[in-house]
Design an enzyme around this catalytic site. Structure first.
Site, PDB file in Angstrom:
ATOM      1  N   ASN A   1       0.844  -1.193   0.000  1.00 42.39           N
ATOM      2  CA  ASN A   1       0.000   0.000   0.000  1.00 42.39           C
ATOM      3  C   ASN A   1       0.881   1.244   0.000  1.00 42.39           C
ATOM      4  O   ASN A   1       2.007   1.215   0.500  1.00 42.39           O
ATOM      5  CB  ASN A   1      -0.888   0.018   1.257  1.00 42.39           C
ATOM      6  CG  ASN A   1      -1.852   1.188   1.278  1.00 42.39           C
ATOM      7  OD1 ASN A   1      -2.443   1.544   0.254  1.00 42.39           O
ATOM      8  ND2 ASN A   1      -2.011   1.811   2.437  1.00 42.39           N
TER       9      ASN A   1
ATOM     10  N   HIS B   1       0.722   5.068   1.485  1.00 40.08           N
ATOM     11  CA  HIS B   1      -0.039   5.917   2.402  1.00 40.08           C
ATOM     12  C   HIS B   1       0.608   7.303   2.435  1.00 40.08           C
ATOM     13  O   HIS B   1       1.831   7.415   2.559  1.00 40.08           O
ATOM     14  CB  HIS B   1      -0.079   5.317   3.811  1.00 40.08           C
ATOM     15  CG  HIS B   1      -0.918   6.140   4.739  1.00 40.08           C
ATOM     16  ND1 HIS B   1      -2.296   6.179   4.658  1.00 40.08           N
ATOM     17  CD2 HIS B   1      -0.569   7.003   5.721  1.00 40.08           C
ATOM     18  CE1 HIS B   1      -2.758   7.027   5.566  1.00 40.08           C
ATOM     19  NE2 HIS B   1      -1.737   7.537   6.223  1.00 40.08           N
TER      20      HIS B   1
ATOM     21  N   SER C   1       4.650   6.838   2.517  1.00 44.06           N
ATOM     22  CA  SER C   1       5.220   5.549   2.931  1.00 44.06           C
ATOM     23  C   SER C   1       4.665   4.441   2.050  1.00 44.06           C
ATOM     24  O   SER C   1       3.466   4.403   1.766  1.00 44.06           O
ATOM     25  CB  SER C   1       4.826   5.220   4.380  1.00 44.06           C
ATOM     26  OG  SER C   1       5.186   6.245   5.263  1.00 44.06           O
TER      27      SER C   1
ATOM     28  N   ASP D   1      -3.236   0.891   8.096  1.00 48.29           N
ATOM     29  CA  ASP D   1      -1.990   1.634   7.858  1.00 48.29           C
ATOM     30  C   ASP D   1      -0.887   1.239   8.839  1.00 48.29           C
ATOM     31  O   ASP D   1      -0.016   2.050   9.171  1.00 48.29           O
ATOM     32  CB  ASP D   1      -2.232   3.160   7.907  1.00 48.29           C
ATOM     33  CG  ASP D   1      -3.260   3.612   6.883  1.00 48.29           C
ATOM     34  OD1 ASP D   1      -3.302   3.016   5.792  1.00 48.29           O
ATOM     35  OD2 ASP D   1      -4.025   4.540   7.186  1.00 48.29           O
TER      36      ASP D   1
HETATM   37  C1  GAR Z   1      -2.312   8.846  -3.049  1.00 53.91           C
HETATM   38  O1  GAR Z   1      -1.829  10.087  -2.597  1.00 53.91           O
HETATM   39  C2  GAR Z   1      -2.241   7.829  -1.938  1.00 53.91           C
HETATM   40  O2  GAR Z   1      -1.185   8.045  -1.055  1.00 53.91           O
HETATM   41  C3  GAR Z   1      -3.541   8.030  -1.249  1.00 53.91           C
HETATM   42  O3  GAR Z   1      -4.468   8.291  -2.266  1.00 53.91           O
HETATM   43  C4  GAR Z   1      -3.801   8.933  -3.352  1.00 53.91           C
HETATM   44  C5  GAR Z   1      -4.177   8.220  -4.630  1.00 53.91           C
HETATM   45  O4  GAR Z   1      -3.667   8.879  -5.745  1.00 53.91           O
HETATM   46  N1  GAR Z   1      -3.905   6.860  -0.507  1.00 53.91           N
HETATM   47  C6  GAR Z   1      -4.530   6.879   0.662  1.00 53.91           C
HETATM   48  O5  GAR Z   1      -4.891   7.900   1.199  1.00 53.91           O
HETATM   49  C7  GAR Z   1      -4.761   5.520   1.261  1.00 53.91           C
HETATM   50  N2  GAR Z   1      -5.273   5.623   2.592  1.00 53.91           N
HETATM   51  P1  GAR Z   1      -3.704   8.189  -7.184  1.00 53.91           P
HETATM   52  O6  GAR Z   1      -5.104   7.607  -7.370  1.00 53.91           O
HETATM   53  O7  GAR Z   1      -3.428   9.300  -8.139  1.00 53.91           O
HETATM   54  O8  GAR Z   1      -2.651   7.114  -7.209  1.00 53.91           O
END
Ligand code: GAR
Length: 212
Positions: free
Chosen positions: A107, A109, A136, A145
């Site tokens: 994942n 985060h 991370s 997480d």
């Molecule tokens: C990313 O910033 C990721 O870190 C976050 O969602 C975004 C997705 O961007 N994830 C979380 O918050 C998970 N809890 P993307 O769809 O452009 O890859």
């Protein structure tokens, strides 16, 4: 070559970064399916444009979290993946689901874990006057997480930053570090044993490889 299933809920910029590194032959893997829990998101278009199998398994079609995760699991197992990549997949997963893929699920985060688990990480870092923030990549464990960190990237927080500014800065780093970790996994360099992450058979410290 490792087969990979990517789970998304939105834009899919991390998915795109991994697709690009596979296309450049930097990652010895193949994305066999992209699954979204939300219909119509841009990440599905990215998969389509790359010629990757893509499908929607909507949480709205299931009465409970357990039923949804059972359906999601069945859809993933059809592809017999070696690796599950959560790339902006905005669902809390049941222990049953997570334990089906121990050591095989990553994942990203948007925080320097263990700080700021959960949502609204960028605004929370700003509100706390944090001098730095980041992203991370970690193995997924049943604790939200909470799985062992593999790699982190730090960015500065500037006084005038909005949450949107900070998110953009963090996401630029995510797109650098996530493909690198996927590459390590695909080269059999990365594993999880007894709740710890290992790279080249050496345990990775709590703040990830290359922490300083
Ligand atoms: C990313 O910033 C990721 O870190 C976050 O969602 C975004 C997705 O961007 N994830 C979380 O918050 C998970 N809890 P993307 O769809 O452009 O890859």
């Amino acid at each position: 070559m490792k087969s990979i299933v990517v789970l998304i809920s939105g834009n899919g910029s991390n998915l795109q970064a991994i697709i690009d590194q596979i296309d450049n032959e930097k990652i010895n893997g193949k994305i066999v399916a992209v699954i979204s829990n939300i219909d119509g998101v841009y990440g599905l278009q990215r998969a389509e444009q790359a010629g990757i199998n893509n499908l929607v398994v909507s949480h709205k079609d299931y009465a409970s979290r357990e039923e949804y995760d059972t359906a999601l699991l069945a859809n993933i197992e059809r592809f017999s993946p070696d690796l599950i990549v959560l790339a902006g997949f905005m669902r809390i997963l049941t222990p049953y689901f997570v334990n089906s893929f121990t050591g095989k699920m990553l994942n990203v985060h948007p925080s320097l874990l263990p700080k700021y688990k959960g949502l609204n990480t960028h605004q929370r870092a700003i509100d706390d006057d944090e001098p730095e923030h980041g992203a991370s990549i970690h193995f997924v464990s049943p604790e939200l997480d909470g799985g062992p960190v593999i790699l982190q990237a730090k960015v500065p927080v500037f006084p005038e930053d909005s949450a949107t500014d900070l998110a953009a800065r963090v996401q630029e780093q995510e797109r650098q570090i996530y493909p690198m970790v996927v590459k390590w996994f695909c080269e059999d360099r990365l594993s999880m044993q007894n709740g710890k992450a290992y790279l080249d058979n050496e345990v990775i410290g709590d703040n990830g490889y290359a922490a300083n």
